[in-house]
Design an enzyme around this catalytic site. Structure first.
Site, short mmCIF file in Angstrom:
data_model
loop_
_atom_site.label_atom_id
_atom_site.label_comp_id
_atom_site.label_asym_id
_atom_site.label_seq_id
_atom_site.Cartn_x
_atom_site.Cartn_y
_atom_site.Cartn_z
N LYS A 43 3.51 -1.37 2.93
CA LYS A 43 3.21 -2.79 3.34
C LYS A 43 3.64 -3.53 2.07
O LYS A 43 4.20 -4.60 2.18
CB LYS A 43 1.93 -2.90 3.82
N LYS A 89 -0.26 -11.71 -6.69
CA LYS A 89 -0.67 -10.23 -6.07
C LYS A 89 0.35 -8.98 -5.77
O LYS A 89 0.52 -7.84 -6.05
CB LYS A 89 -1.70 -10.41 -5.09
N THR A 116 -4.12 -8.93 0.47
CA THR A 116 -2.88 -9.01 0.29
C THR A 116 -2.06 -9.44 1.51
O THR A 116 -1.91 -8.61 2.39
CB THR A 116 -2.47 -7.82 -0.50
#
Length: 290
Positions: free
Chosen positions: A237, A168, A92
């Site tokens: 994140k 994603k 990711t």
């Protein structure tokens, strides 16, 4: 196939092992040596990053943009790779990084695909990941046999790598939203003198089904955040990636700010090594329940 695999965290190790079990020759690299040693016992070949690229097909599963930039966009690595080599980034990362990676690979005569995955480490071990990919259709077809080993289904969402990364990022944003919503609701239930585990069980029996609500809901209701499938810092994140994606496209994500602050609070209270479902403790602290 003879392939390279770079990045042997919990997800990467499980994925690489499945490829070995399927009969592929895997040249593996990881920053720390222990996971490579463990995988070598299962049949992997320890290798450098350049040796992994030399196979012509390399899959990577690194933690974030910085790790990809430092390790895989190193001009020395890209220059040494054989012409036409294919790099499949399954981590990711930001859409900006995907655009940069595609450009720098092309400048060195290399191909680049994005193929991030949905699923926790248990799904990775079972070969039950959902793979979202985008890029050149011929390159996708070339590695589809590998995707078939790693996942239950592959979704092709575009011809530019950043498309898969955007899917994603926003998918993980929805998971984080669901975790926070369950955490807040469970805090109210607890404050009302009831059992949050029973509350979650009632709602996931029929109304909210699926792995996000049942899996994370069980962790939230029981306040049991083991095993750690996705660490809190990685959750923060991904929330920040979602906020950045919205900002780049002038799309506000108001709840994203709530999520960001909840994760920062959890990290400030020493929850760095816990699963991201443990952000539940932030909701409990806010409610005076901790």
């Amino acid at each position: 196939m003879k392939i390279g695999f770079i990045g042997l965290g919990g997800m990467g190790s499980a994925m690489a092992r499945n490829l070995i079990d399927a009969g592929h020759t895997v040249l593996a690299w990881n920053r720390s040596p222990d996971p490579v040693t463990e995988l070598a016992a299962a049949g992997a070949v320890p290798a450098s990053i350049s040796e992994a690229f030399a196979t012509g097909i390399v899959l990577s599963m690194l933690a974030d943009d910085q790790a990809v930039t430092d390790r895989l966009l190193d001009p020395r690595v890209l220059t040494a790779a054989p012409a036409g080599a294919l790099h499949v980034n399954m981590a990711t990362v930001s859409t900006a990084l995907a655009i940069q990676a595609r450009r720098e690979h092309a400048e060195h005569g290399l191909r680049y695909l994005a193929a991030p995955v949905f699923g926790r480490t248990d799904a990775a071990r079972a070969g039950n990941l959902t793979i979202v990919t985008s890029g050149d259709p011929d390159a996708i077809a070339e590695v589809q046999p590998l995707f078939d080993v790693l996942g239950r289904r592959t979704w092709t969402v575009g011809d530019a790598p950043e498309h898969a990364n955007l899917v994603k990022i926003l998918g993980n944003y929805l998971i984080a939203c669901s975790i926070e919503a369950m955490a807040e609701a469970s805090a109210v239930i607890e404050a009302g003198g009831m059992n949050p585990a029973t509350f979650i069980e009632v709602l996931t029996d029929n109304l909210f089904t699926g792995p996000v609500f049942t899996g994370y809901g069980r962790m939230i209701g029981n306040r049991d955040y083991e095993p750690v499938n996705f660490r809190l810092p990685l959750g923060l994140k991904d929330v920040q990636l979602a906020l950045a994606s919205g900002l780049e496209r002038n799309v506000p994500l108001p709840f994203g700010g709530v999520l960001r602050d909840a994760f920062v609070d959890a990290l400030a209270h020493g929850q760095t090594d816990q699963d991201w479902a443990a952000v539940t403790e932030t909701a409990r602290r806010r409610a005076g329940l901790a």
